[in-house]
Design an enzyme around this catalytic site. Sequence first.
Site, PDB file in Angstrom:
ATOM      1  N   SER A   1      10.020 -12.436  46.037  1.00 54.90           N
ATOM      2  CA  SER A   1      11.252 -12.998  46.589  1.00 54.90           C
ATOM      3  C   SER A   1      11.227 -13.246  48.092  1.00 54.90           C
ATOM      4  O   SER A   1      11.929 -14.122  48.578  1.00 54.90           O
ATOM      5  CB  SER A   1      12.434 -12.093  46.232  1.00 54.90           C
ATOM      6  OG  SER A   1      12.194 -10.760  46.639  1.00 54.90           O
TER       7      SER A   1
ATOM      8  N   GLU B   1      29.125 -12.445  54.679  1.00 56.07           N
ATOM      9  CA  GLU B   1      28.854 -11.079  55.092  1.00 56.07           C
ATOM     10  C   GLU B   1      27.343 -10.892  55.116  1.00 56.07           C
ATOM     11  O   GLU B   1      26.605 -11.674  54.512  1.00 56.07           O
ATOM     12  CB  GLU B   1      29.471 -10.083  54.107  1.00 56.07           C
ATOM     13  CG  GLU B   1      28.634  -9.818  52.843  1.00 56.07           C
ATOM     14  CD  GLU B   1      28.529 -11.011  51.902  1.00 56.07           C
ATOM     15  OE1 GLU B   1      29.405 -11.894  51.970  1.00 56.07           O
ATOM     16  OE2 GLU B   1      27.563 -11.047  51.113  1.00 56.07           O
TER      17      GLU B   1
ATOM     18  N   LYS C   1      16.707 -16.616  49.503  1.00 54.40           N
ATOM     19  CA  LYS C   1      18.147 -16.738  49.788  1.00 54.40           C
ATOM     20  C   LYS C   1      18.539 -18.127  50.274  1.00 54.40           C
ATOM     21  O   LYS C   1      19.655 -18.576  50.029  1.00 54.40           O
ATOM     22  CB  LYS C   1      18.575 -15.685  50.815  1.00 54.40           C
ATOM     23  CG  LYS C   1      18.705 -14.298  50.204  1.00 54.40           C
ATOM     24  CD  LYS C   1      19.549 -13.386  51.067  1.00 54.40           C
ATOM     25  CE  LYS C   1      19.769 -12.060  50.374  1.00 54.40           C
ATOM     26  NZ  LYS C   1      18.526 -11.233  50.353  1.00 54.40           N
TER      27      LYS C   1
HETATM   28  C1  LIG Z   1      18.319 -10.126  49.498  1.00 55.82           C
HETATM   29  C2  LIG Z   1      16.982 -10.013  48.936  1.00 55.82           C
HETATM   30  C3  LIG Z   1      16.759  -9.551  47.619  1.00 55.82           C
HETATM   31  C4  LIG Z   1      17.869  -9.078  46.719  1.00 55.82           C
HETATM   32  O1  LIG Z   1      18.789 -10.037  46.327  1.00 55.82           O
HETATM   33  P1  LIG Z   1      18.887 -10.594  44.845  1.00 55.82           P
HETATM   34  O2  LIG Z   1      20.186 -11.295  44.833  1.00 55.82           O
HETATM   35  O3  LIG Z   1      18.837  -9.429  43.907  1.00 55.82           O
HETATM   36  O4  LIG Z   1      17.729 -11.494  44.643  1.00 55.82           O
HETATM   37  C5  LIG Z   1      15.473  -9.520  47.134  1.00 55.82           C
HETATM   38  N1  LIG Z   1      14.416  -9.891  47.909  1.00 55.82           N
HETATM   39  C6  LIG Z   1      14.587 -10.332  49.173  1.00 55.82           C
HETATM   40  C7  LIG Z   1      13.391 -10.704  49.949  1.00 55.82           C
HETATM   41  C8  LIG Z   1      15.861 -10.404  49.734  1.00 55.82           C
HETATM   42  O5  LIG Z   1      16.016 -10.827  50.998  1.00 55.82           O
END
Ligand SMILES: *Cc1c(COP(=O)(O)O)cnc(C)c1O
Length: 400
Positions: free
Chosen positions: A384, A118, A96
């Site tokens: 992610s 938000e 993010k």
């Molecule tokens: C917020 C988040 C997501 C989901 O958000 P996307 O916009 O779909 O990438 C995925 N993995 C993590 C670790 C997150 O914090």
Amino acid sequence: MFNLINNVARPDKNGFFGRFGGAFIPENLQKEMHKVAVAYEELKKSPDFINEMKYIRKTYQGRPTPITYCRNLSKQIGGADIYLKREDLNHTGAHKLNHCMGEALLAKHLGKKKIIAETGAGQHGVATATAAAYFGLECEIHMGELDIAKQHPNVMRMKLLGAKIVPVTFGEKTLKEAVDSAFMSYLKNPESSIYCIGSVVGPHPFPMMVRDFQEIIGIEAKEQFQEMTGKLPDNVVACVGGGSNAIGIFSAFLNDEAVKLYGVEPLGRSAKTGDHAASITYGIEGQIHGFKSFVLQDEKGEPLPVYSIASGLDYPSVGPEHAFLHDIGRVSYVTADDKECLNAFYTLPKSEGIIAALESSHAVAFALKLAKEKPQENILVNLSGRGDKDIDYINDNFGF
Ligand SMILES: *Cc1c(COP(=O)(O)O)cnc(C)c1O
């Protein structure tokens, strides 16, 4: 045939990817969004902006993040070779920050004083507060009262980072209302503030801007993977909430037809309404938060309640570019349920020494299935985020 470069990298001037996207918002906000879009088009070509972004990624975020080959896991599964793009090693522990730093840099160049955002589980709030602190901007985070009670550590982090938390007390008191509340606050003061959205969703130009900022994942991954293996990945897998980490890694491979792309949606407890958040798999075309996409909604067009064990995937829609990529068949959207996610969450630490976020564990879960089906192939998973934030929840509900 669609020319993917033209149609995907560049939505049309009204922000449409095919019939998805656009900007369905009040007129005064539309004017502001247009200003942001025009300024962004200029800025993204400016050498100053590009160089500052590069500098921040290298000296603050810790980029490039590496690719890790899962030697033990690949052997254990007895199938495909599994690789992880390590977005968990980004500063603040997830992808993010890639777009939050970009949006905050944009805010600074536009002379804005304040960033408004938000947050649901608090991850986007923490990333936004971090970016605001770095650039010396004020930060206002809207968060549902219920989420504030549930996500205490992230609330403390945001406060420590200097953000002002605005509790949202209407409706369900969770993410959807937090978005509404943040939008209202932004509307009051659009000249001096900017709205920093949490994924590739919302009105144009956000889906395009956030995607541009996340593209660095795919650019790095493609080069690193080729350097490690001498070829392109056969399969690329990422979890999809709003879709920012997925589009970030997919974008580099969209024109490589041999590379199969998989977006993994959360199937929660079951395919029953209210028990999942698989917006492409079960949603219908509709409008939400200023854009057109697939939406989990009732007959009146109201968003349905959604659920996933991973609160970051808990959104009743998906970025318009994903809706488009689904439509043209370039990306396969599949699902993983809570159980499969938990299995992956418990597996990866023991085999590789990596604790992945519950969100990312959905991608790992699908990769484990795929690895057995296609033992001759390799799989690149976008990890992610890290799972430290999930440990208390897992311990309280499932144990170790
Ligand atoms: C917020 C988040 C997501 C989901 O958000 P996307 O916009 O779909 O990438 C995925 N993995 C993590 C670790 C997150 O914090």
